[in-house]
Design a protein around this motif. Structure first.
Motif, short mmCIF file in Angstrom:
data_model
loop_
_atom_site.label_atom_id
_atom_site.label_comp_id
_atom_site.label_asym_id
_atom_site.label_seq_id
_atom_site.Cartn_x
_atom_site.Cartn_y
_atom_site.Cartn_z
N MET A 1 -45.26 19.45 21.00
CA MET A 1 -45.72 18.12 20.57
C MET A 1 -44.53 17.17 20.50
SD MET A 1 -48.08 17.15 17.31
CE MET A 1 -46.94 17.90 16.16
N ASN A 2 -44.76 15.94 20.91
CA ASN A 2 -43.70 14.94 20.94
C ASN A 2 -43.71 14.11 19.66
OD1 ASN A 2 -41.78 13.06 21.73
ND2 ASN A 2 -43.24 11.84 22.91
N PHE A 3 -42.67 14.26 18.84
CA PHE A 3 -42.51 13.45 17.64
C PHE A 3 -41.71 12.20 17.97
CE2 PHE A 3 -43.43 17.46 15.50
CZ PHE A 3 -44.19 17.04 14.40
N GLN A 4 -42.07 11.10 17.33
CA GLN A 4 -41.35 9.84 17.53
C GLN A 4 -41.24 9.13 16.20
OE1 GLN A 4 -43.08 7.40 20.57
NE2 GLN A 4 -41.68 5.70 20.27
N LEU A 5 -40.08 8.57 15.91
CA LEU A 5 -39.84 7.82 14.68
C LEU A 5 -39.85 6.33 14.99
CD1 LEU A 5 -39.06 7.97 11.62
CD2 LEU A 5 -36.67 7.86 12.37
N LYS A 6 -40.59 5.55 14.19
CA LYS A 6 -40.67 4.11 14.40
C LYS A 6 -40.59 3.37 13.07
CE LYS A 6 -43.37 3.24 18.61
NZ LYS A 6 -44.56 2.52 19.12
N THR A 7 -40.06 2.17 13.15
CA THR A 7 -40.17 1.25 12.01
C THR A 7 -41.55 0.59 12.08
OG1 THR A 7 -37.80 0.81 11.95
CG2 THR A 7 -39.24 -0.81 10.91
N LEU A 8 -42.41 0.92 11.13
CA LEU A 8 -43.78 0.41 11.15
C LEU A 8 -44.21 -0.05 9.75
CD1 LEU A 8 -45.79 2.98 13.33
CD2 LEU A 8 -45.05 0.69 13.99
N SER A 9 -44.57 -1.30 9.64
CA SER A 9 -45.26 -1.77 8.45
C SER A 9 -46.75 -1.46 8.63
CB SER A 9 -45.05 -3.27 8.27
OG SER A 9 -45.66 -3.97 9.36
N ALA A 94 -57.73 14.53 10.50
CA ALA A 94 -57.66 13.63 11.66
C ALA A 94 -57.86 14.37 12.97
CB ALA A 94 -56.32 12.90 11.67
N ARG A 95 -57.45 15.62 13.03
CA ARG A 95 -57.56 16.40 14.27
C ARG A 95 -59.01 16.61 14.68
NH1 ARG A 95 -54.46 21.95 14.66
NH2 ARG A 95 -55.75 21.94 16.54
N ALA A 96 -59.92 16.53 13.73
CA ALA A 96 -61.34 16.72 14.05
C ALA A 96 -61.82 15.72 15.09
CB ALA A 96 -62.18 16.61 12.79
N GLY A 97 -61.20 14.53 15.12
CA GLY A 97 -61.56 13.50 16.10
C GLY A 97 -60.83 13.65 17.42
N LYS A 98 -60.01 14.70 17.57
CA LYS A 98 -59.26 15.01 18.78
C LYS A 98 -58.40 13.84 19.26
CE LYS A 98 -62.57 18.50 20.30
NZ LYS A 98 -63.42 19.02 21.39
N PRO A 99 -57.57 13.30 18.38
CA PRO A 99 -56.69 12.21 18.81
C PRO A 99 -55.56 12.73 19.69
CG PRO A 99 -56.13 12.87 16.58
CD PRO A 99 -57.35 13.67 16.97
N ALA A 128 -51.48 25.72 16.89
CA ALA A 128 -52.63 26.55 17.22
C ALA A 128 -52.15 27.67 18.13
CB ALA A 128 -53.72 25.74 17.89
N TYR A 129 -52.48 28.89 17.77
CA TYR A 129 -52.11 30.03 18.62
C TYR A 129 -53.10 30.15 19.77
CZ TYR A 129 -51.29 34.74 20.29
OH TYR A 129 -51.03 35.82 21.09
N THR A 130 -52.59 30.21 20.99
CA THR A 130 -53.47 30.28 22.17
C THR A 130 -53.04 31.35 23.18
OG1 THR A 130 -52.18 28.60 23.36
CG2 THR A 130 -54.00 27.82 21.98
N ALA A 131 -51.91 31.99 22.97
CA ALA A 131 -51.28 32.79 24.03
C ALA A 131 -52.17 33.87 24.60
CB ALA A 131 -49.97 33.40 23.50
N THR A 132 -52.96 34.53 23.76
CA THR A 132 -53.76 35.65 24.26
C THR A 132 -55.26 35.37 24.16
OG1 THR A 132 -53.50 36.70 22.07
CG2 THR A 132 -52.00 37.39 23.82
N LYS A 133 -55.64 34.09 24.16
CA LYS A 133 -57.05 33.71 24.13
C LYS A 133 -57.45 33.17 25.49
CE LYS A 133 -57.23 32.52 19.20
NZ LYS A 133 -57.58 31.46 18.23
N SER A 134 -58.61 33.60 26.00
CA SER A 134 -59.04 33.15 27.33
C SER A 134 -59.65 31.76 27.29
CB SER A 134 -60.06 34.14 27.90
OG SER A 134 -61.24 34.17 27.10
N LYS A 135 -60.23 31.37 26.15
CA LYS A 135 -60.89 30.07 26.06
C LYS A 135 -60.40 29.31 24.83
CE LYS A 135 -65.09 31.71 28.34
NZ LYS A 135 -66.57 31.90 28.23
N ALA A 136 -59.11 29.36 24.62
CA ALA A 136 -58.55 28.70 23.45
C ALA A 136 -58.55 27.19 23.62
CB ALA A 136 -57.12 29.17 23.22
N GLU A 137 -58.80 26.49 22.51
CA GLU A 137 -58.75 25.03 22.54
C GLU A 137 -57.39 24.59 22.05
OE1 GLU A 137 -61.07 21.25 20.51
OE2 GLU A 137 -62.14 23.13 20.81
N PRO A 138 -56.56 24.03 22.91
CA PRO A 138 -55.21 23.65 22.50
C PRO A 138 -55.22 22.46 21.54
CG PRO A 138 -55.66 22.83 24.70
CD PRO A 138 -56.85 23.68 24.30
N ASN A 139 -54.09 22.26 20.91
CA ASN A 139 -53.94 21.12 20.01
C ASN A 139 -54.11 19.82 20.80
OD1 ASN A 139 -53.07 19.28 18.02
ND2 ASN A 139 -50.94 19.56 18.63
#
Length: 507
Positions: A1-9, A94-99, A128-139
């Protein structure tokens, strides 16, 4: 996953075009005329968002031209632990909405350490662990934005947090792999892959080299398995060679049947996690490869399976360790200390400033401390205090346990220099006393992570602990820093000797 830091109000966060926005709200007032601040004020005035850390309010399309989902998350007093619980809950919601693009924004300036807690909690919630799952849903989250009032002021903290998150995730991934997907050979290959990073070198020794070194205890555990043992030696050099390294030693039993002293069948599948000490050492090196601090670190991982066949070591057998001391094997399920003792003897050759071993060593430590704190054992007050500080700062806590000489009485043997177990009483302590017999030439600490390395039940999986504790110690404590002036002679640059060891009993 790509993390990014920003100045955000809050105004900027609304316009950031994230798919979902998490707003972390502390106890203080939030002022502002923008729509998001106004909405937050209404929510709090209505009592829909209590100040208690972890309370959430999830809103769908609350703002025109804003993110699809906005989650208000209370962080209470804003302490690291409060931020961790709030962010973990909010990211999971928030992940439930698959952003794909998720933003986490502090409504008020974060306290010291809060940003780190937010990054680590986000990473944990997205794993999310997916390495040995055939139908894993990735993050679904591909980019996670951390918004703060002043990004430049916390850039260093953010970079350290992201590197730590990478190390923890690496350790979790190795720990979660089934034993047939993480054999000693595969674990060694993962270590060799780390050597592609700058400043890291890796050497892997096989059964012949292990035997030549005289590691009779390690070889004795490994001899019952068809999988060949491996001894992994990692070097991270960020400081001059004259600076004494910290040596990390990780227990790498990739599957533990108990050997002839066979374990019960129930939950034996979890014995794939018996290499989590090794995984934590590799996780630390994964982070060091990104962070590139000016320190020297050596990682030692003895790794094998503890299996059961006609060649297996038997109760009553006597093994000769690399140190020359002999051990009567009274219980083959007390194998972790047997592979660690030879690795501790090997560590002496590096003239280390300190040696820390990490092991899922005893069920007794689980009984004593549960899954909250790791057990910490050390005869050195200064080293123990440094690790305790690192644990508190990283929220990867430990608890110091006693090492009184009387605890070692039960290890006496009529047929060898020592037995590998004592009685049932104080089992975590007597295991540490066994290891202490091989640590007389350096400052030493032992972390028993049997209760903290993984979770059981519905949340079954590796935790990545204590990567956070170890990195906090290595990066932030004077004992691990070149600036402390320690050289490979074991003396300070000013010519003084090491701090004298002291033994402290703690109830």
């Amino acid at each position: 996953m790509n993390f990014q830091l920003k100045t955000l109000s809050l105004v900027q966060a609304t316009a950031d075009k994230a798919d979902a926005l998490i707003v972390l709200v502390g106890e203080g007032a939030v002022t502002g005329k923008d729509p998001l601040s106004a909405l937050l004020a209404k929510v709090r005035a209505a009592g829909d968002l209590p100040d208690k850390a972890g309370k959430l309010l999830n809103l769908y399309l609350p703002l025109a031209d804003g993110p699809r989902s906005v989650v208000f998350a209370a962080i209470g007093d804003g302490k690291d632990s409060s931020v961790r619980s709030a962010v973990g809950a909010a990211v999971s919601a928030a992940r439930a909405g698959k952003p794909v693009r998720l933003a986490v924004v502090f409504a008020q300036a974060p306290t010291s350490g809060a940003l780190r807690a937010a990054v680590l909690a986000s990473s944990d919630a997205c794993y999310a662990y997916t390495a040995t799952k055939s139908k894993a849903e990735p993050n679904p989250v591909r980019q996670l934005i951390m918004g703060v009032p002043d990004a430049a002021a916390v850039q260093a903290e953010f970079d350290t947090a992201v590197g730590t998150a990478a190390g923890i995730e690496f350790a979790k991934e190795l720990g979660n792999r089934p034993a047939n997907h993480c054999t000693p050979t595969m674990l060694a290959e993962a270590a060799q892959g780390l050597a592609r990073a700058p400043r890291i070198k890796c050497e892997v020794l096989g059964p012949k080299e292990i035997a030549k070194l005289g590691m009779g205890a390690f070889a004795g555990v490994a001899q019952g398995s068809n999988e060949p043992a491996r001894f992994i030696v990692l070097h991270y050099q960020g400081a001059p060679k004259t600076q004494a390294p910290v040596v990390l030693v990780g227990k790498g039993i990739t599957f533990d049947t108990g050997g002839v002293s066979l374990k019960p069948a129930a939950e034996m599948d979890e014995m794939k996690f018996d290499m989590c000490g090794a995984a934590s050492v590799l996780g630390v090196f994964r982070a060091l490869g990104e962070l590139r601090p000016a320190i020297n670190v050596v990682g030692l991982v003895p790794t094998c399976e503890n299996m059961n066949d006609g060649k297996s070591v038997k109760p009553g057998d006597v093994l000769t360790t690399m140190s020359g001391q002999t051990v009567e094997v009274l219980n083959t399920d007390a194998e972790g200390r047997l592979i660690l003792c030879d690795a501790l003897t090997y560590a002496k050759r590096f003239a280390p400033s300190a040696v820390i071993d990490i092991a899922t060593l005893t069920g007794a430590c689980v009984i004593a401390l549960g899954g909250v704190r790791s057990g910490l054992f050390s005869p050195d007050d200064e080293l123990a205090a440094a690790l305790e500080r690192a644990g508190e700062a990283s929220l990867d806590r430990c608890w110091r346990m006693p090492l009184d000489d009387e605890y070692g009485e039960g290890l006496k043997s009529n047929f060898a220099d020592m037995g590998n177990i004592a009685g049932r009483a104080a089992g975590a302590v007597t295991a540490a006393k066994f290891l202490q017999k091989f640590s007389g030439d350096f400052r030493w600490a032992h972390l028993d992570i049997a209760g903290t390395a993984w979770k059981s039940g519905a949340a079954k999986g590796a935790t990545g602990r204590p990567v956070g504790l170890l990195l906090n110690f290595l990066l932030g404590d004077p004992l691990a820093q070149p600036s402390a002036g320690r050289t490979k002679t074991g003396k300070t640059a000013a010519g003084g000797g090491r701090t004298a060891r002291k033994t402290r009993a703690r109830a």
